[in-house]
Every structure is written in structure tokens, then in C-alpha cells.
Design a protein around this motif. Structure first.
Motif, PDB file in Angstrom:
ATOM      1  N   LEU A 143      -0.879  -5.232   2.968  1.00  0.00           N
ATOM      2  CA  LEU A 143      -0.539  -3.818   2.832  1.00  0.00           C
ATOM      3  C   LEU A 143       0.535  -3.679   1.765  1.00  0.00           C
ATOM      4  O   LEU A 143       1.435  -4.503   1.674  1.00  0.00           O
ATOM      5  N   GLU A 144       0.433  -2.638   0.997  1.00  0.00           N
ATOM      6  CA  GLU A 144       1.447  -2.360  -0.009  1.00  0.00           C
ATOM      7  C   GLU A 144       1.901  -0.925   0.142  1.00  0.00           C
ATOM      8  O   GLU A 144       1.086  -0.026   0.363  1.00  0.00           O
ATOM      9  N   TYR A 145       3.200  -0.733   0.053  1.00  0.00           N
ATOM     10  CA  TYR A 145       3.784   0.596   0.194  1.00  0.00           C
ATOM     11  C   TYR A 145       4.701   0.874  -0.991  1.00  0.00           C
ATOM     12  O   TYR A 145       5.370  -0.034  -1.492  1.00  0.00           O
ATOM     13  N   THR A 146       4.743   2.117  -1.391  1.00  0.00           N
ATOM     14  CA  THR A 146       5.659   2.526  -2.448  1.00  0.00           C
ATOM     15  C   THR A 146       7.082   2.243  -1.995  1.00  0.00           C
ATOM     16  O   THR A 146       7.455   2.554  -0.867  1.00  0.00           O
ATOM     17  N   THR A 147       7.838   1.643  -2.884  1.00  0.00           N
ATOM     18  CA  THR A 147       9.217   1.255  -2.578  1.00  0.00           C
ATOM     19  C   THR A 147      10.116   1.743  -3.704  1.00  0.00           C
ATOM     20  O   THR A 147       9.799   1.571  -4.875  1.00  0.00           O
ATOM     21  N   TYR A 148      11.219   2.373  -3.335  1.00  0.00           N
ATOM     22  CA  TYR A 148      12.187   2.842  -4.330  1.00  0.00           C
ATOM     23  C   TYR A 148      13.423   1.957  -4.305  1.00  0.00           C
ATOM     24  O   TYR A 148      13.951   1.655  -3.239  1.00  0.00           O
TER      25      TYR A 148
END
Length: 87
Positions: free
Chosen positions: A8-13
Motif C-alpha cells: 500500500l502506498e499513501y501520500t505523505t507530506y
């Protein structure tokens, strides 16, 4: 990786802080905030925080429908800040 494992990949800031280091947060999980002194450390801390959070949700038998709908290989979004010195 087991046959039931999913990547799984999630947007990260990664937000640079004035006092140094990077604050890290995930738009999909506003309850997760972490920090790293360097960008490399911030990325490691982000991965650890996200994995711990998702494993905790799984142990609590929470509805993990977001796993079913997560898109693989989303582009990573990072905020890169620069400080300009006025001339």
C-alpha cells in the motif's frame, strides 16, 4: 511477503521546520504525525508510524476497507521548502 500481503502506498507530506528537521503527516490518516531530523530519518519514521497504525487498526478489527480500495503505485507527493535570503 505472504500471498495475503498487499503493498500500500499513501501520500505523505514532509514539511521542513524552521528549527530544523521535518514534520511528517498523511492526509488519509490525520491522527498520524511524526518527525525526523533529516529527510532520510523522516521517511523511516513515516513508514514505521504508518505501519504501526495500520497494524493496530487490524488488531482492533476495524473496517479496513481503505486497504481494498487503495491504489498501488500512487505518485509520492512531498513538500520541499526552501528559504530565500532577501538581497
Amino acid at each position: 511477503m505472504s500471498s495475503k500481503s498487499k503493498i500500500l502506498e499513501y501520500t505523505t507530506y514532509f514539511e521542513p521546520l524552521a528549527e530544523g528537521g521535518y514534520e511528517v503527516f498523511f492526509p488519509n490518516f490525520p491522527e498520524i504525525i511524526t518527525y525526523g531530523r533529516t529527510l532520510v530519518e523522516a521517511r523511516k519514521m513515516a513508514k514505521d508510524a504508518l505501519q504501526c497504525h495500520l497494524e493496530g487498526l487490524a488488531k482492533e478489527d476495524k473496517n479496513l476497507s481503505f486497504i481494498q480500495t487503495a491504489k498501488k503505485f500512487l505518485p509520492r507527493r512531498e513538500k520541499i521548502g526552501i528559504m530565500l535570503n532577501p538581497a
